[in-house]
Scaffold this motif. Structure first.
Motif, mmCIF file in Angstrom:
data_model
loop_
_atom_site.group_PDB
_atom_site.id
_atom_site.type_symbol
_atom_site.label_atom_id
_atom_site.label_comp_id
_atom_site.label_asym_id
_atom_site.label_seq_id
_atom_site.Cartn_x
_atom_site.Cartn_y
_atom_site.Cartn_z
ATOM 1 N N TYR A 109 0.832 -1.209 0.000
ATOM 2 C CA TYR A 109 0.000 0.000 0.000
ATOM 3 C C TYR A 109 0.867 1.259 0.000
ATOM 4 N N ARG A 110 1.856 1.296 0.887
ATOM 5 C CA ARG A 110 2.734 2.473 0.974
ATOM 6 C C ARG A 110 3.595 2.614 -0.273
ATOM 7 N N ARG A 111 4.098 1.483 -0.788
ATOM 8 C CA ARG A 111 4.963 1.550 -1.963
ATOM 9 C C ARG A 111 4.203 2.070 -3.183
ATOM 10 N N VAL A 112 2.977 1.567 -3.391
ATOM 11 C CA VAL A 112 2.202 2.009 -4.554
ATOM 12 C C VAL A 112 1.840 3.484 -4.437
ATOM 13 N N HIS A 113 1.431 3.920 -3.231
ATOM 14 C CA HIS A 113 1.104 5.337 -3.069
ATOM 15 C C HIS A 113 2.337 6.212 -3.255
ATOM 16 N N ALA A 114 3.492 5.741 -2.822
ATOM 17 C CA ALA A 114 4.721 6.513 -3.030
ATOM 18 C C ALA A 114 5.040 6.635 -4.519
ATOM 19 N N GLU A 115 4.803 5.578 -5.285
ATOM 20 C CA GLU A 115 5.027 5.650 -6.726
ATOM 21 C C GLU A 115 4.028 6.591 -7.397
ATOM 22 N N LEU A 116 2.766 6.541 -6.941
ATOM 23 C CA LEU A 116 1.753 7.398 -7.549
ATOM 24 C C LEU A 116 1.999 8.872 -7.231
ATOM 25 N N ASP A 117 2.620 9.156 -6.082
ATOM 26 C CA ASP A 117 2.908 10.551 -5.726
ATOM 27 C C ASP A 117 3.884 11.198 -6.691
ATOM 28 N N GLU A 118 4.636 10.398 -7.415
ATOM 29 C CA GLU A 118 5.649 10.944 -8.318
ATOM 30 C C GLU A 118 5.080 11.316 -9.680
ATOM 31 N N HIS A 119 3.788 11.059 -9.892
ATOM 32 C CA HIS A 119 3.197 11.330 -11.207
ATOM 33 C C HIS A 119 2.044 12.315 -11.072
ATOM 34 N N SER A 120 1.695 12.915 -12.182
ATOM 35 C CA SER A 120 0.646 13.924 -12.193
ATOM 36 C C SER A 120 -0.721 13.280 -12.033
ATOM 37 N N ARG A 121 -1.649 14.091 -11.586
ATOM 38 C CA ARG A 121 -3.012 13.623 -11.377
ATOM 39 C C ARG A 121 -3.953 14.530 -12.149
ATOM 40 N N GLU A 122 -4.723 13.937 -13.069
ATOM 41 C CA GLU A 122 -5.615 14.695 -13.926
ATOM 42 C C GLU A 122 -7.045 14.199 -13.732
ATOM 43 N N GLY A 123 -7.896 15.070 -13.226
ATOM 44 C CA GLY A 123 -9.292 14.701 -13.034
ATOM 45 C C GLY A 123 -9.485 13.545 -12.084
ATOM 46 N N GLY A 124 -8.646 13.471 -11.056
ATOM 47 C CA GLY A 124 -8.745 12.390 -10.091
ATOM 48 C C GLY A 124 -8.098 11.099 -10.536
ATOM 49 N N VAL A 125 -7.420 11.087 -11.676
ATOM 50 C CA VAL A 125 -6.770 9.895 -12.212
ATOM 51 C C VAL A 125 -5.276 10.165 -12.335
ATOM 52 N N VAL A 126 -4.474 9.249 -11.829
ATOM 53 C CA VAL A 126 -3.023 9.352 -11.936
ATOM 54 C C VAL A 126 -2.613 8.707 -13.250
ATOM 55 N N VAL A 127 -1.983 9.489 -14.116
ATOM 56 C CA VAL A 127 -1.560 9.001 -15.424
ATOM 57 C C VAL A 127 -0.104 8.557 -15.323
ATOM 58 N N LEU A 128 0.144 7.294 -15.597
ATOM 59 C CA LEU A 128 1.484 6.720 -15.524
ATOM 60 C C LEU A 128 2.089 6.682 -16.924
ATOM 61 N N PRO A 129 3.263 7.235 -17.108
ATOM 62 C CA PRO A 129 3.892 7.167 -18.429
ATOM 63 C C PRO A 129 4.384 5.747 -18.720
ATOM 64 N N GLY A 130 4.317 5.370 -19.977
ATOM 65 C CA GLY A 130 4.794 4.045 -20.360
ATOM 66 C C GLY A 130 3.841 3.373 -21.325
ATOM 67 N N ALA A 131 4.399 2.511 -22.145
ATOM 68 C CA ALA A 131 3.601 1.826 -23.151
ATOM 69 C C ALA A 131 2.875 0.607 -22.587
ATOM 70 N N GLU A 132 3.314 0.121 -21.447
ATOM 71 C CA GLU A 132 2.673 -1.062 -20.874
ATOM 72 C C GLU A 132 1.271 -0.715 -20.390
ATOM 73 N N PRO A 133 0.249 -1.505 -20.776
ATOM 74 C CA PRO A 133 -1.126 -1.191 -20.358
ATOM 75 C C PRO A 133 -1.344 -1.517 -18.879
ATOM 76 N N VAL A 134 -1.673 -0.489 -18.091
ATOM 77 C CA VAL A 134 -1.871 -0.640 -16.650
ATOM 78 C C VAL A 134 -3.104 0.161 -16.259
ATOM 79 N N ALA A 135 -3.947 -0.438 -15.416
ATOM 80 C CA ALA A 135 -5.098 0.274 -14.878
ATOM 81 C C ALA A 135 -5.531 -0.427 -13.606
#
Length: 335
Positions: A109-135
């Protein structure tokens, strides 16, 4: 008491066929709640049965009996010590497994939130850069949804909306809480894992139906689910992702038009619900009755030890009185 302790240990296995048959025949919401409840009660019941069995056997050990203010001789309903040792070992293993599962969940839980904190948040959704499909969706901090640019590029605009509605449904319907309860139950008793797996599938179906209701097109949601099946699983089994679970079954359920089941099937379904709830109540009742019986036996042993101790303590006084009376009679005879 021995037979009563076997009931909470055996019933989780006996409930598998009924629960697995029942899950697809209930609404996803009812299946999620029922299966999660069953898993939790069965896991707690088996842990309680192991605790009662361990204490009932170890009470025959003099050191343990002395701590309980009774003697092993007065405690006549204890279990064999080897069986108690096995119960104690299984109980310790279950406790360590639960602690380990909670620790792993918290670290993830802490690791994923720490990773998400490093990316932008648009409309309540954190957009992760990369070609790999993740949701996926994760609870905490108001709930967060993460989607990669690769996933967004793989979907059409309508499918993106369906995917986001699916993930929002997970958070809105508190599915992470159900999933956490399932993880804890499976850690306490691995025999309930089929129930937690079925509950997790029901959560995905519940989110699918919620997304279809919001989007208004079941085919679009089915297409989004099928494409999201390529989503990365690197975030661990705790993440609730749109591509999780048996995807073909979810897609088939979305493509099939909802129909009302015939009345005999409804009656049979609710009869099966009554059976599994009865098994759940039987498990809880058997464990509670074993604990009550053990408590009564310990109280009886304490009372017997107390009475026996009083008799032993009074014996020297009675012997002294008898000796004094004999001495008085001899002195009277001499006079």
């Amino acid at each position: 008491m021995g037979a009563g302790l076997l009931v909470p240990l055996v019933l989780p296995v006996a409930s598998w066929p009924v629960a697995r048959w029942l899950a697809p025949r209930l609404s996803p919401r009812a299946a999620t709640r029922l299966l999660t409840f069953l898993a939790l009660v069965f896991a707690a019941g088996s842990s309680g049965a192991l605790a009662v069995g361990a204490f009932a056997g170890l009470s025959l050990v003099p050191v343990v009996a002395e701590l309980g203010h009774f003697t092993p001789a007065t405690f006549t309903t204890g279990m064999p010590i080897p069986v108690a040792i096995v119960c104690c070992a299984l109980l310790i293993a279950a406790a360590l497994s639960a602690v380990h599962a909670c620790h792993r969940h918290w670290r993830w839980y802490r690791r994923v939130h720490a990773e998400l904190d490093e990316h932008s948040r648009e409309g309540g959704v954190v957009v992760l850069p990369g070609a790999e499909p993740v949701a996926f969706a994760i609870a905490g901090r108001g709930g967060r949804i993460a989607v990669s640019t690769g996933m967004l590029a793989a979907l059409e605009p309508g499918e993106r909306a369906a995917l986001l509605q699916h993930e929002r449904a997970h958070l809105r319907l508190r599915h992470p809480s159900y999933a956490a309860v399932g993880v804890l139950a499976a850690a306490l008793n691995p025999l309930v894992r089929p129930l937690t797996a079925a509950a997790r599938f029901a959560m995905e179906r519940w989110a699918d139906e919620a997304a279809a209701s919001c989007v208004g097109d079941r085919r679009v949601v089915a297409t989004a689910v099928a494409k999201a099946a390529l989503a990365d699983r690197g975030h661990g089994s705790y993440a609730l992702a749109a591509g999780g679970g048996p995807v073909p079954q979810r897609v088939r359920a979305l493509l099939d038009a909802p129909v009302s089941p015939p009345r005999p099937r409804v009656v049979l379904t609710w009869l099966a619900v009554a059976v599994v709830l009865g098994c759940c109540g039987w498990s809880a009742g058997a464990g509670a009755q074993a604990a009550i019986s053990l408590h009564a036996d310990i109280e009886a042993a304490q009372l017997a030890s107390c009475v026996s101790g009083s008799v032993v303590a009074q014996r020297p006084h009675r012997e002294a009185a008898v000796r004094a009376a004999s001495q008085d009679r001899r002195e009277c005879a001499e006079r």
